[in-house]
Design a protein around this motif. Structure first.
Motif, PDB file in Angstrom:
ATOM      1  N   VAL A  72      34.547  60.105  22.984  1.00 55.69           N
ATOM      2  CA  VAL A  72      34.068  61.416  22.552  1.00 55.69           C
ATOM      3  C   VAL A  72      32.563  61.407  22.780  1.00 55.69           C
ATOM      4  N   GLN A  73      32.081  62.385  23.528  1.00 57.30           N
ATOM      5  CA  GLN A  73      30.658  62.447  23.858  1.00 57.30           C
ATOM      6  C   GLN A  73      30.106  63.808  23.443  1.00 57.30           C
ATOM      7  N   LEU A  74      28.898  63.802  22.920  1.00 56.21           N
ATOM      8  CA  LEU A  74      28.194  65.033  22.589  1.00 56.21           C
ATOM      9  C   LEU A  74      26.940  65.094  23.439  1.00 56.21           C
ATOM     10  N   PHE A  75      26.711  66.265  24.053  1.00 57.04           N
ATOM     11  CA  PHE A  75      25.586  66.467  24.956  1.00 57.04           C
ATOM     12  C   PHE A  75      24.766  67.674  24.545  1.00 57.04           C
ATOM     13  N   LEU A 131      36.978  52.898  32.371  1.00 53.80           N
ATOM     14  CA  LEU A 131      36.469  54.212  31.984  1.00 53.80           C
ATOM     15  C   LEU A 131      35.091  54.066  31.356  1.00 53.80           C
ATOM     16  N   ALA A 132      34.938  53.118  30.450  1.00 55.31           N
ATOM     17  CA  ALA A 132      33.651  52.912  29.785  1.00 55.31           C
ATOM     18  C   ALA A 132      32.566  52.541  30.792  1.00 55.31           C
ATOM     19  N   ARG A 133      32.881  51.693  31.764  1.00 55.20           N
ATOM     20  CA  ARG A 133      31.899  51.320  32.781  1.00 55.20           C
ATOM     21  C   ARG A 133      31.521  52.514  33.651  1.00 55.20           C
ATOM     22  N   TYR A 134      32.506  53.307  34.027  1.00 56.39           N
ATOM     23  CA  TYR A 134      32.224  54.520  34.809  1.00 56.39           C
ATOM     24  C   TYR A 134      31.293  55.444  34.016  1.00 56.39           C
ATOM     25  N   GLU A 135      31.611  55.654  32.758  1.00 56.48           N
ATOM     26  CA  GLU A 135      30.788  56.531  31.922  1.00 56.48           C
ATOM     27  C   GLU A 135      29.382  55.963  31.731  1.00 56.48           C
ATOM     28  N   ASP A 136      29.246  54.660  31.582  1.00 57.27           N
ATOM     29  CA  ASP A 136      27.917  54.041  31.511  1.00 57.27           C
ATOM     30  C   ASP A 136      27.070  54.481  32.712  1.00 57.27           C
ATOM     31  N   THR A 137      27.688  54.489  33.880  1.00 59.43           N
ATOM     32  CA  THR A 137      26.979  54.821  35.112  1.00 59.43           C
ATOM     33  C   THR A 137      26.598  56.294  35.172  1.00 59.43           C
ATOM     34  N   VAL A 138      27.564  57.183  34.941  1.00 62.01           N
ATOM     35  CA  VAL A 138      27.253  58.615  35.110  1.00 62.01           C
ATOM     36  C   VAL A 138      26.422  59.168  33.957  1.00 62.01           C
ATOM     37  N   LEU A 139      26.586  58.630  32.765  1.00 60.59           N
ATOM     38  CA  LEU A 139      25.780  59.120  31.644  1.00 60.59           C
ATOM     39  C   LEU A 139      24.310  58.757  31.806  1.00 60.59           C
ATOM     40  N   SER A 197      16.898  80.111  29.023  1.00 55.68           N
ATOM     41  CA  SER A 197      18.126  80.233  28.251  1.00 55.68           C
ATOM     42  C   SER A 197      18.117  79.282  27.063  1.00 55.68           C
ATOM     43  N   ALA A 198      19.021  79.542  26.144  1.00 54.05           N
ATOM     44  CA  ALA A 198      19.194  78.663  24.983  1.00 54.05           C
ATOM     45  C   ALA A 198      19.798  77.334  25.430  1.00 54.05           C
ATOM     46  N   PRO A 199      19.509  76.263  24.709  1.00 52.99           N
ATOM     47  CA  PRO A 199      20.124  74.973  25.034  1.00 52.99           C
ATOM     48  C   PRO A 199      21.651  75.073  24.991  1.00 52.99           C
ATOM     49  N   LEU A 200      22.276  74.276  25.809  1.00 50.79           N
ATOM     50  CA  LEU A 200      23.726  74.220  25.893  1.00 50.79           C
ATOM     51  C   LEU A 200      24.184  72.936  25.223  1.00 50.79           C
ATOM     52  N   GLU A 201      25.055  73.046  24.234  1.00 53.43           N
ATOM     53  CA  GLU A 201      25.580  71.880  23.518  1.00 53.43           C
ATOM     54  C   GLU A 201      27.076  71.785  23.791  1.00 53.43           C
ATOM     55  N   LEU A 202      27.519  70.570  24.103  1.00 56.96           N
ATOM     56  CA  LEU A 202      28.897  70.358  24.556  1.00 56.96           C
ATOM     57  C   LEU A 202      29.513  69.128  23.923  1.00 56.96           C
ATOM     58  N   CYS A 203      30.833  69.170  23.822  1.00 51.84           N
ATOM     59  CA  CYS A 203      31.631  68.006  23.438  1.00 51.84           C
ATOM     60  C   CYS A 203      32.554  67.694  24.610  1.00 51.84           C
ATOM     61  N   CYS A 204      32.654  66.419  24.939  1.00 49.48           N
ATOM     62  CA  CYS A 204      33.541  65.978  26.012  1.00 49.48           C
ATOM     63  C   CYS A 204      34.503  64.937  25.445  1.00 49.48           C
ATOM     64  N   LEU A 205      35.783  65.176  25.623  1.00 46.78           N
ATOM     65  CA  LEU A 205      36.826  64.232  25.230  1.00 46.78           C
ATOM     66  C   LEU A 205      37.395  63.631  26.505  1.00 46.78           C
ATOM     67  N   LEU A 206      37.555  62.317  26.520  1.00 46.52           N
ATOM     68  CA  LEU A 206      38.034  61.616  27.714  1.00 46.52           C
ATOM     69  C   LEU A 206      39.183  60.680  27.376  1.00 46.52           C
ATOM     70  N   SER A 266      25.470  61.684  21.330  1.00 45.46           N
ATOM     71  CA  SER A 266      26.328  60.685  20.702  1.00 45.46           C
ATOM     72  C   SER A 266      27.455  60.324  21.658  1.00 45.46           C
ATOM     73  N   ARG A 267      27.872  59.079  21.575  1.00 44.93           N
ATOM     74  CA  ARG A 267      29.005  58.592  22.367  1.00 44.93           C
ATOM     75  C   ARG A 267      29.812  57.678  21.467  1.00 44.93           C
ATOM     76  N   ALA A 268      31.064  58.022  21.266  1.00 50.04           N
ATOM     77  CA  ALA A 268      31.949  57.231  20.417  1.00 50.04           C
ATOM     78  C   ALA A 268      33.120  56.732  21.257  1.00 50.04           C
ATOM     79  N   ILE A 269      33.423  55.472  21.102  1.00 54.04           N
ATOM     80  CA  ILE A 269      34.537  54.840  21.817  1.00 54.04           C
ATOM     81  C   ILE A 269      35.703  54.709  20.849  1.00 54.04           C
TER      82      ILE A 269
END
Length: 98
Positions: free
Chosen positions: A55-58, A21-29, A2-11, A41-44
């Motif tokens: 805001v995260q881009l995957f 929240l930032a520490r949790y995201e450090d762990t799961v990312l 399949s084609a790559p999947l590109e996503l934006c996540c807002l938290l 990209s990850r913007a705080i």
């Protein structure tokens, strides 16, 4: 394949828990790469006036790779932490340039 999947996540963090929240995201990312994904990209942010705290881009190889990341048992073990620190999440497909 399949084609790559590109996503934006807002938290959004629960009140007073932006650092948590930032520490949790450090762990799961840190798990994304194990599932053929990249954190592009990850913007705080400050969360002022209702804007997101992060805001995260995957990019994932495909939907199966994203599904595997979301179902990762290491991530699942942190579900209660996520529920504690994350007030709201929006995840949606995007097209990344560059």
């Amino acid at each position: 394949m399949s084609a790559p999947l590109e996503l934006c996540c807002l938290l959004w963090a629960n009140p007073g828990l932006t650092d948590d929240l930032a520490r949790y995201e450090d762990t799961v990312l840190a798990l994304v790469a194990d599932h053929h994904g990249t954190v592009v990209s990850r913007a705080i942010g400050g969360g002022a006036d209702g804007t997101p705290h992060e805001v995260q881009l995957f990019r994932f190889r495909d939907q199966a790779a994203l599904d595997a990341y979301l179902a990762d048992p290491r991530r699942s073990l942190l579900a209660s932490e996520r529920d504690h620190v994350v007030a709201r999440t929006e995840l949606f497909p995007v097209r990344l340039h560059g």
